[in-house]
Write an enzyme that holds these catalytic residues in place. Structure first.
Site, PDB file in Angstrom:
ATOM      1  N   ARG A 193       0.815  -1.219   0.000  1.00 21.27           N
ATOM      2  CA  ARG A 193       0.000   0.000   0.000  1.00 21.27           C
ATOM      3  C   ARG A 193       0.850   1.271   0.000  1.00 21.27           C
ATOM      4  NH1 ARG A 193      -3.506  -1.521   4.062  1.00 21.27           N
ATOM      5  NH2 ARG A 193      -2.219  -0.229   5.405  1.00 21.27           N
ATOM      6  N   LYS A 223      -5.924  12.561 -17.642  1.00 23.63           N
ATOM      7  CA  LYS A 223      -5.990  13.381 -18.852  1.00 23.63           C
ATOM      8  C   LYS A 223      -4.597  13.478 -19.497  1.00 23.63           C
ATOM      9  CE  LYS A 223     -10.223  13.664 -17.537  1.00 23.63           C
ATOM     10  NZ  LYS A 223     -10.766  14.647 -16.621  1.00 23.63           N
ATOM     11  N   ASP A 270      -7.499  22.753  -8.996  1.00 22.59           N
ATOM     12  CA  ASP A 270      -7.616  21.701 -10.002  1.00 22.59           C
ATOM     13  C   ASP A 270      -6.897  22.216 -11.253  1.00 22.59           C
ATOM     14  OD1 ASP A 270      -8.384  19.999 -12.079  1.00 22.59           O
ATOM     15  OD2 ASP A 270     -10.345  19.593 -11.188  1.00 22.59           O
ATOM     16  N   TYR A 315     -15.534  21.507 -11.532  1.00 20.08           N
ATOM     17  CA  TYR A 315     -15.881  20.215 -12.129  1.00 20.08           C
ATOM     18  C   TYR A 315     -17.058  19.643 -11.332  1.00 20.08           C
ATOM     19  CZ  TYR A 315     -14.752  15.416 -13.718  1.00 20.08           C
ATOM     20  OH  TYR A 315     -14.772  14.168 -14.265  1.00 20.08           O
TER      21      TYR A 315
HETATM   22  C1  LIG Z   1     -11.635  14.491 -15.497  1.00 21.03           C
HETATM   23  C2  LIG Z   1     -11.483  15.593 -14.532  1.00 21.03           C
HETATM   24  C3  LIG Z   1     -11.356  15.342 -13.171  1.00 21.03           C
HETATM   25  C4  LIG Z   1     -11.506  13.969 -12.574  1.00 21.03           C
HETATM   26  O1  LIG Z   1     -10.599  13.042 -13.002  1.00 21.03           O
HETATM   27  P1  LIG Z   1     -10.948  11.483 -13.012  1.00 21.03           P
HETATM   28  O2  LIG Z   1      -9.636  10.838 -13.169  1.00 21.03           O
HETATM   29  O3  LIG Z   1     -11.886  11.291 -14.174  1.00 21.03           O
HETATM   30  O4  LIG Z   1     -11.614  11.154 -11.706  1.00 21.03           O
HETATM   31  C5  LIG Z   1     -11.162  16.405 -12.322  1.00 21.03           C
HETATM   32  N1  LIG Z   1     -11.103  17.661 -12.785  1.00 21.03           N
HETATM   33  C6  LIG Z   1     -11.223  17.964 -14.086  1.00 21.03           C
HETATM   34  C7  LIG Z   1     -11.139  19.372 -14.522  1.00 21.03           C
HETATM   35  C8  LIG Z   1     -11.433  16.938 -15.002  1.00 21.03           C
HETATM   36  O5  LIG Z   1     -11.590  17.231 -16.288  1.00 21.03           O
END
Ligand SMILES: *Cc1c(COP(=O)(O)O)cnc(C)c1O
Length: 399
Positions: A64, A215, A190, A118
């Site tokens: 972990r 992403k 974010d 988001y």
């Molecule tokens: C996709 C996304 C997330 C979340 O990511 P996941 O890996 O899909 O949980 C958070 N913030 C933004 C701006 C996103 O586009």
């Protein structure tokens, strides 16, 4: 994983290639291999006992806590964020946001979220944090230092997202963070759209920088992952909370994410160029109203983007003029190079109908036409434009 201390600070392109590739983790090969393991073995009982005393990254303990595959990726992300002490990895971007907020909030606290957040960040705050006794309030994404007017003595954290991933308002991150820091409030950003490459968040005053590595870091649409990077003050708290919540990413996923990271620089530059080409082309189309791309004048906060960012990535939205739900669907359905699906940041182009007005509570999003969000992938932008032009014919026929 905390930063290794003796590395020279290279330019971001070089860092993306060299970071995290410690000899003791790679051996004689280039990529840190996949170290699969739950049990880590000790030589003696004395070694086992000694292991409990050192909760440090880079030490075998138990699955972990990760292995060289995860440590290498986390170290690379830390080195690529100027001012960072360490990075924690999570099994999704949402997990990174949720765990980072849990690390800094307790019952009775208030948290401020940008109204452009988001949607899953909003649900987390409105449902989960509420149940924990934390109250969420939303603020206008275009607020700057005036955010201090919203602070109470219970406000403990501010969540920023710049630009917002549907409406692309660029926030005055330095002004908001300065006001928050003066009031002893922690800021979380974010930073998925820009990554540390286009927006070095900690340098701009952010305390905890979060990306959905799903992403651009992964970049190939085949892994879910999140990362939170922070400086000295919040590092121990962020790390302990993640450990207490049992957050771990698989070595196979960490391997793929690290593999993606090596080409981040060339991918981001191509996404940037192609997205700008497509955005400028769209701007001249009679079917198109505002093009919400931070590098274009139409975008709220464009001047701040120019001041603060080192580039723009491949995701933006545009308004159709005069279209309704049916004609927007006719447009998107007629595209053949653009997939229809959530997520973004991969090598393949995507188109998505988005309705940001549904998610707003602190501000009203004025819609001038149905909104379409595009993820511009690594296809030839000329082919993408041909595809979009064909889809506009279907759109016009559907009006
Ligand atoms: C996709 C996304 C997330 C979340 O990511 P996941 O890996 O899909 O949980 C958070 N913030 C933004 C701006 C996103 O586009």
């Amino acid at each position: 994983m905390a930063k290794s201390k003796d590395k020279p600070t290279n330019s971001p392109a070089t860092q993306a290639v060299t970071s995290g590739r410690r000899k003791e983790w790679t051996g004689a090969i280039v990529n840190p291999p996949v170290w699969r393991g739950s049990t880590h073995l000790y030589d003696t009982v004395a070694d086992l006992r000694a292991g409990v005393k050192n909760n440090e990254d880079g030490r075998f303990f138990y699955g972990r806590r990760g292995s060289p595959t995860q440590w290498s990726l986390a170290e690379a992300l830390t080195e690529m964020e100027p001012g960072a002490t360490g990075t924690m990895l999570y099994p999704s971007g949402v997990a990174a946001i949720a765990c980072a907020m849990l690390a800094v909030l307790k019952p009775g606290d208030e948290v401020l979220l940008t109204d452009s957040s988001y949607d899953p960040s909003r649900s987390y705050a409105d449902a989960f944090l509420k149940r924990m006794g934390v109250t969420a309030h939303y603020y206008d994404p275009l607020t700057g230092e005036d955010i201090s007017g919203l602070f109470t003595n219970k406000t403990k954290a501010v969540l920023l997202e710049s630009p917002g991933s549907l409406t692309f308002e660029v926030q005055d991150v330095p002004a908001i963070c300065k006001a928050a820091r003066a009031a002893g409030i922690v800021t979380l950003l974010d930073n998925t759209w820009a990554t540390s490459r286009f927006f070095p968040a900690l340098e701009k005053g952010v305390d905890i920088s979060i990306v959905a590595a799903t992403k651009y870091i992964v970049g190939h649409s085949d892994v879910m992952m999140g990362a939170a990077t922070t400086h000295e003050k919040y590092w121990t708290r962020l790390r302990r909370t993640a450990q207490q919540l049992g957050q771990v990413v698989s070595p196979d996923d960490a391997y793929l994410a690290a593999r993606g990271l090596r080409t981040l620089e060339v991918r981001l530059k191509q996404h940037e160029q192609s997205a700008l080409t497509v955005a400028h082309w769209l701007k001249d189309r009679p079917e198109v109203g505002r093009v919400l791309h931070p590098a274009l004048l139409d975008c709220p906060g464009h001047e701040i983007w120019k001041r603060d960012f080192n580039g723009s990535s491949g995701l933006f939205s545009f308004e159709l003029t005069g279209g309704d739900e049916t004609s927007r669907a006719a447009f998107i359905d007629a595209l053949s190079l653009f997939g229809i699906g959530y997520s973004w940041g991969g090598f393949e182009s995507l188109a998505l109908p988005v309705d940001p007005e549904k998610y707003r509570t602190a501000t009203k999003w004025e819609m001038k036409g149905a909104l379409v969000r595009l993820n511009i992938g690594l296809e030839d932008p000329g082919d993408l434009i041909t595809d979009l032009a064909k889809a506009f014919e279907h759109y016009n026929n559907s009006l």
